[in-house]
Design an enzyme around this catalytic site. Structure first.
Site, short mmCIF file in Angstrom:
data_model
loop_
_atom_site.label_atom_id
_atom_site.label_comp_id
_atom_site.label_asym_id
_atom_site.label_seq_id
_atom_site.Cartn_x
_atom_site.Cartn_y
_atom_site.Cartn_z
CG HIS A 98 -10.91 27.92 5.84
ND1 HIS A 98 -11.94 27.02 5.65
CD2 HIS A 98 -9.86 27.41 5.17
CE1 HIS A 98 -11.51 26.02 4.92
NE2 HIS A 98 -10.26 26.24 4.61
P1 TYD Z 1 -13.39 22.64 6.80
O1 TYD Z 1 -11.97 22.55 6.35
O2 TYD Z 1 -13.80 23.86 7.56
O3 TYD Z 1 -14.38 22.44 5.55
P2 TYD Z 1 -14.66 23.33 4.25
O4 TYD Z 1 -13.53 24.29 4.07
O5 TYD Z 1 -14.76 22.35 3.14
O6 TYD Z 1 -15.96 24.04 4.44
O7 TYD Z 1 -13.70 21.34 7.65
C1 TYD Z 1 -15.02 21.03 8.11
C2 TYD Z 1 -14.90 20.21 9.38
O8 TYD Z 1 -14.22 18.99 9.13
C3 TYD Z 1 -14.12 20.95 10.48
O9 TYD Z 1 -14.76 20.68 11.73
C4 TYD Z 1 -12.78 20.27 10.48
C5 TYD Z 1 -13.07 18.88 9.94
N1 TYD Z 1 -11.95 18.33 9.15
C6 TYD Z 1 -11.16 17.32 9.68
O10 TYD Z 1 -11.37 16.86 10.82
N2 TYD Z 1 -10.14 16.82 8.94
C7 TYD Z 1 -9.87 17.29 7.69
O11 TYD Z 1 -8.90 16.81 7.02
C8 TYD Z 1 -10.69 18.35 7.16
C9 TYD Z 1 -10.43 18.91 5.79
C10 TYD Z 1 -11.72 18.83 7.92
#
Ligand code: TYD
Length: 135
Positions: A48
C-alpha cells in the site's frame, strides 16, 4: 525517491546498547508507534501507499527487505540494524518481505491510524500519483 536512512541515537558500552527515540529525533511529530512481530518468513506485508502519512521503519530485531516504488524508480532496502531507520515519505508504494526468524519491525508514524489515508490498490496508486504530479 523520497526516502532516507536515519541514524537512531545509540548509547552504548560493553554491557550493550540503548537506542533512544524521543521528541525531535524524527523529522516529524510522532503520533503513533506500532510494531510487526511473529511474522512468518513467507509473509509479504505492506502492499500500500499513504496519501499523507510519513513513517520510519526500524528492524529492532532481525532483518527484512522493504521494496519501494514511486512510479519513477524502484528501490530495495534491507533493514537489519536497530540503530538505522528508513524514512518513507507519503505517496510511496511499499512492500515488506523476507523477514528473518524473530524479526521485529518498529514503525514510528506521523499520524494515528486512518484507513482513509491508505491506497491499497496498485492501479489506484498509479492514478493518484499521476494526478498529484500534474497539480
Ligand atoms: P496494515 O497497515 O495493512 O498492515 P501491513 O502494512 O503491515 O501489512 O494493517 C493491517 C490491519 O491492521 C488493517 O486491517 C488495519 C489494522 N491496523 C490498525 O487497526 N491500526 C494500526 O495502527 C495499523 C498499523 C493497522
Amino acid at each position: 525517491m523520497n526516502i532516507e536512512l536515519i541514524d537512531i541515537p545509540k548509547i552504548g558500552n560493553v554491557l550493550g546498547n540503548i537506542g533512544v527515540i524521543e521528541n525531535g529525533t524524527m523529522p516529524f511529530e510522532m503520533k503513533r508507534v506500532y510494531y510487526l512481530y511473529d511474522i512468518p518468513s513467507s509473509a509479504k506485508r505492506g502492499g500500500h501507499a499513504h496519501k499523507s502519512l510519513v513513517q520510519v521503519l526500524i528492524a529492532i530485531s532481525g532483518s527484512f527487505d522493504v521494496l519501494l516504488n514511486d512510479d519513477v524508480s524502484e528501490r530495495k532496502v534491507t533493514l537489519n540494524k536497530p540503530n538505522v531507520g528508513l524514512l518513507i515519505n507519503n505517496n510511496i508504494w511499499r512492500e515488506l518481505e523476507n523477514f528473518s526468524s524473530g524479526a521485529v519491525c518498529l514503525v514510528i508514524a506521523s499520524a494515528v491510524y486512518d484507513e482513509e489515508d491508505y491506497i491499497r490498490d496498485y492501479d489506484d496508486y498509479l492514478n493518484h500519483i499521476k494526478t498529484i504530479r500534474t497539480l
